[in-house]
Design an enzyme around this catalytic site. Structure first.
Site, PDB file in Angstrom:
ATOM      1  N   GLY A   1       0.778  -1.233   0.000  1.00 45.47           N
ATOM      2  CA  GLY A   1       0.000   0.000   0.000  1.00 45.47           C
ATOM      3  C   GLY A   1       0.804   1.275   0.000  1.00 45.47           C
ATOM      4  O   GLY A   1       0.236   2.369   0.046  1.00 45.47           O
TER       5      GLY A   1
ATOM      6  N   GLU B   1       4.669  -6.252   1.623  1.00 45.40           N
ATOM      7  CA  GLU B   1       3.980  -6.763   0.426  1.00 45.40           C
ATOM      8  C   GLU B   1       3.734  -5.631  -0.581  1.00 45.40           C
ATOM      9  O   GLU B   1       2.601  -5.337  -0.936  1.00 45.40           O
ATOM     10  CB  GLU B   1       2.627  -7.364   0.822  1.00 45.40           C
ATOM     11  CG  GLU B   1       2.690  -8.529   1.784  1.00 45.40           C
ATOM     12  CD  GLU B   1       1.294  -8.992   2.243  1.00 45.40           C
ATOM     13  OE1 GLU B   1       0.284  -8.355   1.861  1.00 45.40           O
ATOM     14  OE2 GLU B   1       1.223  -9.970   2.990  1.00 45.40           O
ATOM     15  N   PRO B   2       4.786  -4.986  -1.055  1.00 43.13           N
ATOM     16  CA  PRO B   2       4.575  -3.856  -1.966  1.00 43.13           C
ATOM     17  C   PRO B   2       4.213  -4.323  -3.377  1.00 43.13           C
ATOM     18  O   PRO B   2       4.762  -5.316  -3.858  1.00 43.13           O
ATOM     19  CB  PRO B   2       5.954  -3.184  -1.991  1.00 43.13           C
ATOM     20  CG  PRO B   2       6.906  -4.316  -1.761  1.00 43.13           C
ATOM     21  CD  PRO B   2       6.210  -5.283  -0.858  1.00 43.13           C
ATOM     22  N   GLY B   3       3.295  -3.632  -3.994  1.00 44.23           N
ATOM     23  CA  GLY B   3       2.983  -3.916  -5.397  1.00 44.23           C
ATOM     24  C   GLY B   3       3.274  -2.674  -6.218  1.00 44.23           C
ATOM     25  O   GLY B   3       4.287  -2.541  -6.916  1.00 44.23           O
TER      26      GLY B   3
ATOM     27  N   ARG C   1      -8.111   2.884 -14.165  1.00 45.54           N
ATOM     28  CA  ARG C   1      -7.941   3.644 -12.923  1.00 45.54           C
ATOM     29  C   ARG C   1      -8.627   5.020 -12.942  1.00 45.54           C
ATOM     30  O   ARG C   1      -9.254   5.380 -11.947  1.00 45.54           O
ATOM     31  CB  ARG C   1      -6.454   3.815 -12.579  1.00 45.54           C
ATOM     32  CG  ARG C   1      -5.755   2.484 -12.234  1.00 45.54           C
ATOM     33  CD  ARG C   1      -4.366   2.697 -11.648  1.00 45.54           C
ATOM     34  NE  ARG C   1      -4.426   3.295 -10.342  1.00 45.54           N
ATOM     35  CZ  ARG C   1      -4.291   4.578 -10.082  1.00 45.54           C
ATOM     36  NH1 ARG C   1      -4.023   5.439 -11.043  1.00 45.54           N
ATOM     37  NH2 ARG C   1      -4.400   5.042  -8.858  1.00 45.54           N
TER      38      ARG C   1
ATOM     39  N   TYR D   1     -11.209   4.758  -9.967  1.00 46.12           N
ATOM     40  CA  TYR D   1     -10.723   5.343  -8.706  1.00 46.12           C
ATOM     41  C   TYR D   1     -10.473   6.847  -8.818  1.00 46.12           C
ATOM     42  O   TYR D   1      -9.785   7.394  -7.971  1.00 46.12           O
ATOM     43  CB  TYR D   1      -9.349   4.754  -8.330  1.00 46.12           C
ATOM     44  CG  TYR D   1      -9.213   3.270  -8.258  1.00 46.12           C
ATOM     45  CD1 TYR D   1     -10.057   2.507  -7.471  1.00 46.12           C
ATOM     46  CD2 TYR D   1      -8.179   2.624  -8.935  1.00 46.12           C
ATOM     47  CE1 TYR D   1      -9.887   1.136  -7.384  1.00 46.12           C
ATOM     48  CE2 TYR D   1      -7.994   1.260  -8.841  1.00 46.12           C
ATOM     49  CZ  TYR D   1      -8.856   0.528  -8.057  1.00 46.12           C
ATOM     50  OH  TYR D   1      -8.668  -0.826  -7.959  1.00 46.12           O
TER      51      TYR D   1
ATOM     52  N   CYS E   1     -17.546   2.653 -25.771  1.00 45.08           N
ATOM     53  CA  CYS E   1     -18.874   3.277 -25.763  1.00 45.08           C
ATOM     54  C   CYS E   1     -19.403   3.427 -24.345  1.00 45.08           C
ATOM     55  O   CYS E   1     -20.354   2.757 -23.931  1.00 45.08           O
ATOM     56  CB  CYS E   1     -19.833   2.454 -26.614  1.00 45.08           C
ATOM     57  SG  CYS E   1     -19.294   2.417 -28.312  1.00 45.08           S
TER      58      CYS E   1
ATOM     59  N   TYR F   1      -1.610  -2.036 -11.777  1.00 43.10           N
ATOM     60  CA  TYR F   1      -3.074  -2.002 -11.873  1.00 43.10           C
ATOM     61  C   TYR F   1      -3.557  -1.397 -13.196  1.00 43.10           C
ATOM     62  O   TYR F   1      -4.520  -0.644 -13.230  1.00 43.10           O
ATOM     63  CB  TYR F   1      -3.681  -1.263 -10.652  1.00 43.10           C
ATOM     64  CG  TYR F   1      -3.211  -1.862  -9.351  1.00 43.10           C
ATOM     65  CD1 TYR F   1      -3.613  -3.144  -8.983  1.00 43.10           C
ATOM     66  CD2 TYR F   1      -2.312  -1.189  -8.523  1.00 43.10           C
ATOM     67  CE1 TYR F   1      -3.143  -3.728  -7.813  1.00 43.10           C
ATOM     68  CE2 TYR F   1      -1.836  -1.768  -7.351  1.00 43.10           C
ATOM     69  CZ  TYR F   1      -2.255  -3.040  -7.000  1.00 43.10           C
ATOM     70  OH  TYR F   1      -1.795  -3.621  -5.848  1.00 43.10           O
TER      71      TYR F   1
HETATM   72  C1  PLP Z   1      -3.052  -8.168   0.959  1.00 42.28           C
HETATM   73  C2  PLP Z   1      -2.425  -7.207   0.022  1.00 42.28           C
HETATM   74  N1  PLP Z   1      -1.092  -7.038   0.057  1.00 42.28           N
HETATM   75  C3  PLP Z   1      -0.466  -6.185  -0.777  1.00 42.28           C
HETATM   76  C4  PLP Z   1      -1.173  -5.449  -1.700  1.00 42.28           C
HETATM   77  C5  PLP Z   1      -0.413  -4.527  -2.609  1.00 42.28           C
HETATM   78  O1  PLP Z   1      -0.816  -3.215  -2.472  1.00 42.28           O
HETATM   79  P1  PLP Z   1       0.011  -2.064  -3.194  1.00 42.28           P
HETATM   80  O2  PLP Z   1       0.082  -2.408  -4.632  1.00 42.28           O
HETATM   81  O3  PLP Z   1      -0.796  -0.844  -2.944  1.00 42.28           O
HETATM   82  O4  PLP Z   1       1.344  -2.020  -2.557  1.00 42.28           O
HETATM   83  C6  PLP Z   1      -2.559  -5.563  -1.759  1.00 42.28           C
HETATM   84  C7  PLP Z   1      -3.336  -4.765  -2.718  1.00 42.28           C
HETATM   85  O5  PLP Z   1      -4.504  -4.706  -2.775  1.00 42.28           O
HETATM   86  C8  PLP Z   1      -3.206  -6.484  -0.886  1.00 42.28           C
HETATM   87  O6  PLP Z   1      -4.524  -6.647  -0.915  1.00 42.28           O
END
Ligand code: PLP
Length: 436
Positions: A239, A273-275, A312, A316, A349, A378
């Site tokens: 997050g 857990e970075p995405g 997005r 969002y 559309c 995303y």
């Molecule tokens: C459990 C969990 N971990 C990690 C992430 C990754 O979040 P972000 O991409 O914002 O770092 C998410 C995203 O929804 C998630 O649900």
């Protein structure tokens, strides 16, 4: 930090000119920068160095195999949310012992596949899930690692669609129930309580909610620790915010500084857990201007990418900087420039099909290529074929070379899974027994 740069009147991804790339691979196309991805992993490691966290990249942000491979090669583990993601990260070379399995709706089949693969933990989100996991682990005769996902009831102050750590969200269990669940896991013969986890939301641009969430999660873990010999991880989820519009995201060292006093010396290893942080600013989408259209005072620029390629903005209210790949340099991060504002819209559309609303943009002509920034996370993964549009290719740039790491879909791909309704059958009959 990213490796997209405007120089000599052109936008570059590392050493590759984006306009020429667009001519070569066509548009729309997603373009990722390998050095940016590697750089983000390195900077995250550096910021948290003294805490030596286990970094589990959230594969949902961008699951392209080539991207996952880069991240596995950088030594990261993975956070997954489905059997599909499990298969994907394993194919990309993931170490199963560094995989955490999140998500509120894991099926028995997904649990079995993940136990057999040897994942580190299941981030368990409810009582019935824990019960089912215990049954599956018993049936396959292998213990399953468990982390309880708690919901620390913290407001991360992000968009309501990506808030997950408040009481009213569907994710996790509250701290009191978390303790009950954790003790149930400790008591189960085939379950090993290895961690306590939280994830409070996405694109969080303040560090205080993290500190609160991590502190509450740590307190629970420390209460349990005397009774839980296998408890070694404190997972603070992902997050971490990134810049989209301005330099509005905290620096990584600020996140680390906020959690360091809470975590350091507590006897638990931190999991991250970075995405978005790893891949978000490592991607752009190239799109070609199809038409200019003036409706009264309103200027529209119609491009060949739509909400099916980047949802997005519609979903969002996400903001992406957009600028022509050739011509004057873009305004600096944080300002939009003084050009005439335009709605930059796609061919889908739907009135919600826009990439930007009222966005200052220099004059553009049909055929000009625009770069839509910060689409590494995303974007492609949330793409669809709505309006029977072909999914764009994904291109990975490394230095002055590039590779197409996902082909553009073909018309044949669009209909590959469909069948004529030529052979109806009754319920319970095998597919060989047809009824005409
Ligand atoms: C459990 C969990 N971990 C990690 C992430 C990754 O979040 P972000 O991409 O914002 O770092 C998410 C995203 O929804 C998630 O649900």
């Amino acid at each position: 930090m990213d490796s997209f740069e405007h120089r000599d009147g052109q936008y570059y991804a590392e050493g590759v000119a984006l306009e020429a790339l667009a001519r070569e691979v066509g548009t729309p196309a997603y373009v990722y920068s390998a050095s940016t991805i590697r750089g983000h992993v390195a900077r995250l490691r550096e910021a948290f160095a003294d805490l030596d966290p286990l970094i589990c990249y959230a594969a949902k942000a961008n699951g392209n195999l080539a991207v996952l491979t880069l991240i596995a090669e950088a030594g990261c583990g993975f956070d997954i949310v489905s059997g599909g993601e499990l298969a994907r990260v394993l194919r990309a070379g993931a170490d199963p012992g560094k995989i955490v399995f999140s998500g509120v709706g894991k099926t028995a089949a997904e649990m079995e596949a993940a136990i057999l693969a040897g994942v580190l933990v299941f981030n368990v989100e409810s009582e019935p899930e824990l019960e089912l996991l215990g049954e599956v682990a018993t049936r396959v005769g292998r213990p399953a690692g468990v982390a309880i996902r708690v919901n620390p009831d913290v407001d991360p102050k992000t968009h309501r669609y990506i808030t997950t750590g408040k009481r009213e969200n569907k994710f996790g269990v509250d701290l009191a129930r978390g303790e009950v669940l954790a003790r149930r896991a400790i008591a189960h013969k085939q379950l090993r309580l290895r961690g306590i986890q939280c994830h409070i939301g996405s694109q969080i641009t303040e560090v205080t909610p993290y500190a609160q969430a991590v502190e509450r999660t740590r307190d629970l873990a420390l209460r349990l620790k005397p009774d839980a010999p296998d408890l070694e991880y404190l997972d603070m989820g992902g997050g971490y915010g990134i810049y989209y519009r301005a330099a509005d995201a905290p620096a990584l060292v600020d996140y680390a500084a906020a959690v360091r006093p809470i975590v350091k010396g507590c006897g638990l290893r931190l999991v991250l857990e970075p995405g978005r942080l790893i891949v978000g600013n490592a991607g752009v989408m190239l799109t070609t201007v199809l038409y200019n259209k003036q409706s009264g005072a309103k200027r529209f620029v119609i491009v060949d990418a739509g909400m099916n390629d980047l949802i997005r903005p519609s979903l969002y209210e996400g903001y992406h900087r957009i600028w022509p790949t050739r011509g004057p340099p873009p305004p600096p991060l944080g300002s939009e420039g003084g050009e005439a504002p335009a709605d930059i819209v796609g061919p889908v559309c739907e009135s919600a099909d826009f990439l930007a609303i009222d966005r200052p943009l220099p004059p553009v002509e049909p055929g000009d290529v625009l770069a839509v920034m910060s689409v590494g996370a995303y974007a492609a993964v949330m793409g669809s074929n709505y309006n029977d549009r072909l999914r764009p290719p994904e291109v990975l740039v490394d230095g002055d070379r590039f590779a197409v790491v996902r082909e553009r879909e073909s018309i044949e791909d669009l209909m590959r899974m469909e069948r004529p309704a030529a052979a109806y059958r009754t319920l319970g009959a095998s597919s060989g027994e047809t009824v005409s």
